[in-house]
Design a protein around this motif. Structure first.
Motif, PDB file in Angstrom:
ATOM      1  N   ASN A 148      34.628  31.534  44.666  1.00  0.00           N
ATOM      2  CA  ASN A 148      35.099  31.129  43.336  1.00  0.00           C
ATOM      3  C   ASN A 148      35.652  32.277  42.491  1.00  0.00           C
ATOM      4  O   ASN A 148      36.189  32.055  41.411  1.00  0.00           O
ATOM      5  N   PHE A 149      35.513  33.507  42.976  1.00  0.00           N
ATOM      6  CA  PHE A 149      36.258  34.608  42.355  1.00  0.00           C
ATOM      7  C   PHE A 149      36.737  35.569  43.436  1.00  0.00           C
ATOM      8  O   PHE A 149      36.500  36.767  43.384  1.00  0.00           O
ATOM      9  N   LYS A 150      37.390  34.993  44.430  1.00  0.00           N
ATOM     10  CA  LYS A 150      38.055  35.803  45.445  1.00  0.00           C
ATOM     11  C   LYS A 150      39.534  35.837  45.079  1.00  0.00           C
ATOM     12  O   LYS A 150      40.292  34.936  45.402  1.00  0.00           O
ATOM     13  N   THR A 151      39.950  36.902  44.387  1.00  0.00           N
ATOM     14  CA  THR A 151      41.327  36.989  43.909  1.00  0.00           C
ATOM     15  C   THR A 151      42.225  37.560  45.012  1.00  0.00           C
ATOM     16  O   THR A 151      41.750  38.091  46.012  1.00  0.00           O
ATOM     17  N   SER A 152      43.520  37.448  44.795  1.00  0.00           N
ATOM     18  CA  SER A 152      44.469  37.930  45.794  1.00  0.00           C
ATOM     19  C   SER A 152      45.776  38.289  45.099  1.00  0.00           C
ATOM     20  O   SER A 152      45.875  38.239  43.875  1.00  0.00           O
ATOM     21  N   GLY A 153      46.796  38.633  45.897  1.00  0.00           N
ATOM     22  CA  GLY A 153      48.107  38.948  45.348  1.00  0.00           C
ATOM     23  C   GLY A 153      48.085  40.171  44.457  1.00  0.00           C
ATOM     24  O   GLY A 153      47.650  41.245  44.867  1.00  0.00           O
ATOM     25  N   SER A 154      48.537  40.003  43.204  1.00  0.00           N
ATOM     26  CA  SER A 154      48.594  41.115  42.243  1.00  0.00           C
ATOM     27  C   SER A 154      47.633  40.907  41.073  1.00  0.00           C
ATOM     28  O   SER A 154      47.749  41.590  40.049  1.00  0.00           O
ATOM     29  N   HIS A 155      46.692  39.995  41.210  1.00  0.00           N
ATOM     30  CA  HIS A 155      45.779  39.684  40.114  1.00  0.00           C
ATOM     31  C   HIS A 155      44.991  40.920  39.695  1.00  0.00           C
ATOM     32  O   HIS A 155      44.502  41.682  40.540  1.00  0.00           O
ATOM     33  N   LYS A 156      44.867  41.121  38.382  1.00  0.00           N
ATOM     34  CA  LYS A 156      44.174  42.307  37.859  1.00  0.00           C
ATOM     35  C   LYS A 156      43.186  41.909  36.779  1.00  0.00           C
ATOM     36  O   LYS A 156      43.477  41.057  35.941  1.00  0.00           O
ATOM     37  N   VAL A 157      42.016  42.552  36.800  1.00  0.00           N
ATOM     38  CA  VAL A 157      41.020  42.415  35.743  1.00  0.00           C
ATOM     39  C   VAL A 157      40.839  43.778  35.095  1.00  0.00           C
ATOM     40  O   VAL A 157      40.609  44.785  35.786  1.00  0.00           O
ATOM     41  N   VAL A 158      40.949  43.808  33.773  1.00  0.00           N
ATOM     42  CA  VAL A 158      40.788  45.046  33.015  1.00  0.00           C
ATOM     43  C   VAL A 158      39.515  44.939  32.184  1.00  0.00           C
ATOM     44  O   VAL A 158      39.394  44.050  31.330  1.00  0.00           O
ATOM     45  N   MET A 159      38.560  45.836  32.437  1.00  0.00           N
ATOM     46  CA  MET A 159      37.324  45.887  31.655  1.00  0.00           C
ATOM     47  C   MET A 159      37.557  46.860  30.513  1.00  0.00           C
ATOM     48  O   MET A 159      37.627  48.077  30.724  1.00  0.00           O
ATOM     49  N   ASN A 160      37.700  46.331  29.291  1.00  0.00           N
ATOM     50  CA  ASN A 160      38.138  47.160  28.167  1.00  0.00           C
ATOM     51  C   ASN A 160      37.198  47.080  26.971  1.00  0.00           C
ATOM     52  O   ASN A 160      37.628  47.195  25.822  1.00  0.00           O
ATOM     53  N   GLY A 161      35.912  46.876  27.215  1.00  0.00           N
ATOM     54  CA  GLY A 161      34.949  46.837  26.124  1.00  0.00           C
ATOM     55  C   GLY A 161      34.665  48.208  25.545  1.00  0.00           C
ATOM     56  O   GLY A 161      35.198  49.233  25.996  1.00  0.00           O
ATOM     57  N   THR A 162      33.797  48.238  24.546  1.00  0.00           N
ATOM     58  CA  THR A 162      33.441  49.500  23.882  1.00  0.00           C
ATOM     59  C   THR A 162      31.993  49.902  24.137  1.00  0.00           C
ATOM     60  O   THR A 162      31.608  51.025  23.832  1.00  0.00           O
ATOM     61  N   ALA A 163      31.190  49.000  24.670  1.00  0.00           N
ATOM     62  CA  ALA A 163      29.825  49.303  25.119  1.00  0.00           C
ATOM     63  C   ALA A 163      29.797  49.143  26.637  1.00  0.00           C
ATOM     64  O   ALA A 163      30.739  48.637  27.233  1.00  0.00           O
TER      65      ALA A 163
END
Length: 244
Positions: free
Chosen positions: A115-130
């Motif tokens: 259910n979270f096996k991404t592919s292609g050019s998919h990107k996740v950016v973790m941009n929190g402050t803590a």
């Protein structure tokens, strides 16, 4: 707060902003070439409230579809998925920004380990402050591209898998809470992991970059491919299986 149930929410080339939380218990959120902004938490889950007012989160029949390169999903809080449906053909492009923690669960009776096996050019950016926690319950879950944009860094428990780990920071930091690395392509100049790290199946590849582990590395499966990079382990490095 918004709850998404059956049928489809489609963005076209438009922007939808939800000032609050989005709970998707069913149906499809098709981002197409649009922008979805959720200022709170985005959960692919079902909210259950007991007679005593206690809240728990069950499974979801929902699908999040990101298949176009210019689509943007921004989550100000937590992203949480307990979806039943495999997402390999739905999370293939676009960028998801997450400001809170990231949790992936899967109910055993479904193919939800995908259910979270991404592919292609998919990107996740973790941009929190803590410090942001990343938990992958399934050993099949994987980030295609994971960017650490949080200067404080991440913490990780469960599995950790990213085909490409990138960062523009001088050092990308991860705190290991007994993390188990499956596949990891280090494409950030300097990555520093503090704690005990277990290497599972597949490959950890450094390319020309540096990975420093402030702690122990236990490699019970898979390949550690240094290539032209640098691996520094301040503690013990064991090619062995830990038995307790």
């Amino acid at each position: 707060d918004v709850t998404k149930v059956a049928d489809t929410l489609s963005l076209g080339t438009n922007k939808l902003k939800i000032d609050g939380n989005l709970t998707q218990s069913d149906g499809t959120v098709d981002t197409k070439r649009g922008t979805l902004e959720v200022t709170g938490d985005y959960r692919l889950a079902t909210k259950n409230v007991s007679e005593y007012g206690e809240i728990s989160w069950g499974t979801s029949n929902g699908i999040l579809k990101m298949t176009e390169s210019d689509v943007v999903v921004t989550v100000g809080g937590m992203f949480y998925t307990n979806a039943k449906n495999p997402h390999g053909s739905y999370l293939t492009a676009g960028t998801m920004y997450v400001g809170g923690d990231f949790y992936q669960y899967h109910p055993a009776e479904y193919q939800s380990e995908l259910n979270f096996k991404t592919s292609g050019s998919h990107k996740v950016v973790m941009n929190g402050t803590a410090v942001q926690h990343v938990y992958l319950q399934s050993n099949a879950a994987v980030f295609t591209v994971l960017e650490i944009a949080n200067e404080v860094g991440l913490s990780s428990s469960g599995y950790f898998a990213a085909t490409s780990l990138i960062s523009s920071l001088e050092t990308a930091k991860i705190q290991s809470k007994d993390m188990m690395i499956r596949v990891l392509g280090v494409n950030a100049p300097n990555v520093e992991i503090t704690g005990v790290v277990t290497k599972e199946a597949d490959t950890l590849s450094l390319s020309t970059n540096k990975l420093k582990i402030n702690g122990h590395l236990i490699q019970n499966k898979g390949t550690v491919d240094i290539k032209r990079g640098v691996l520094e382990v301040t503690g013990d490095y064991r090619l062995a299986t830990k038995n307790v």
